[in-house]
Design a protein around this motif. Sequence first.
Motif: not given
Lengths: 226, 226
Positions: A74-76, A79-80, A82-84, A169, B184, B187
């Motif tokens: 879930x954490x991955x 974060x993924x 979040x960066x999009x 996150x 994260x 970035x």
Amino acid sequence: MNTLSDAWQWLTDSAHWAGDDGIWHRLTQHLVLTVVCLILSCLIALPVALVLGHLGKGGALAVNISNVGRAVPTFAVLVLLLLTPIGRWGEGPTVVALVLFAVPPLLTNAYVGMRGVDRSVVQAARGMGMTGRQMLWRVELPLAMPLVLSGVRIAAVQLVATATIAALAGGGGLGRIITAGFNLASTPQVVAGAVLVAVFALIVEGLFEIGERLAPGWARGRGKTG
Amino acid sequence: MTAPPDDCLARNEWICGEYLSTRRQIIVDAVLQHLELTAVSVLIALVIAVPLAVVARRWALAAGPVLALTTVLYTIPSLAMFSLLLPVYGLSASLVVAGLVLYSLTLLVRNILAGLRAVPEDTRQAARGMGYGPIRLLLTVELPLALPAAMAGLRIATVSAVSLVTVGAIVGFGGLGNLIYAGMNTYFKAQVLTASVLCVVIAVLADLLLLGVQRILTPWTRAVRS
């Protein structure tokens, strides 16, 4: 023992309950997040599962989605996301990640429940001249209800737990008290936050348990899958 | 003055070969930590779960409390679990292992117990009639017959553990989760994506490995199927 009494002191300090970082605010965030995501994932998963279950297709799909879901941290995903570009709309990544994780148990349980309906009952309904739609609503869905509901229960508890990770996150919710505690290197706050989160999760699980016991026979769980 | 290198690292792209070649050692270390945390936790959980399940099978009175306790532990969100154990273990790898052991216990105990309960009474009586004592009955008849169910639980527990290790990043022992967490905050897209993909790859490989082990350990299930 010292840490526990310090944590207790942190919890009973009224200053920690009020305000934007306060326990009440975090609790409300957690609750709203969980409920919104549960409703969204039910709206996505249940119609698909009911139709697939009615048609008797896509079983392997439902099970595979469930298994793959377990392998993805879930954490991955958080974060993924979040960066999009999704990361720019506030709670967006949290909601998307949580919905992604609540869909598999809902899908699998509802599908298995629909397929578990006695074939002779379905044939009898067809013999009575029921249309596909009538069969789905009046025969299959009522009989599949216990498993559908146990899927909802699993999804809800999983959502409460996963909403906590959102704090890692930068999301809101009760987990934020824990991560803030880590940032302040304040063990009492970390432990106090953990106790709050654990109690909240146990209360939600307990409410479902009570609901299941009080529910009429047709809605009572027969067991869990997924 | 030299111009900054115009590679995918400088452009912060999601997929980046440069990242893999320049940070190889960091990635390998994170993968090893991830594998170690997962393997140690699941093995410890297995060592605890087998006797618990055997006890719960033999004395019906023990089954209720054992199942209830492990279920309650499973309900507590991972972030809270790690935080609650903080006063006991401090910021250490044992903290993450302890949390993961508690999670794996539920899945393992439930499945081993289900496997033991599914051993046909006739089989047990036949073994007893052949003069098998309780210990020999358990070791040579009941446990082997419970293997398929136990292995199913072990596979789920392992895959879940691989994904849960990432949350250990909060205390600095999260294997690939550390890379995701650090990525994260800075970035760093390539790092987050690479670590996330590696997590899923580890989970899938571990699952396949256990599936292979199961096939080797239970040759009779294949004979029946063909």
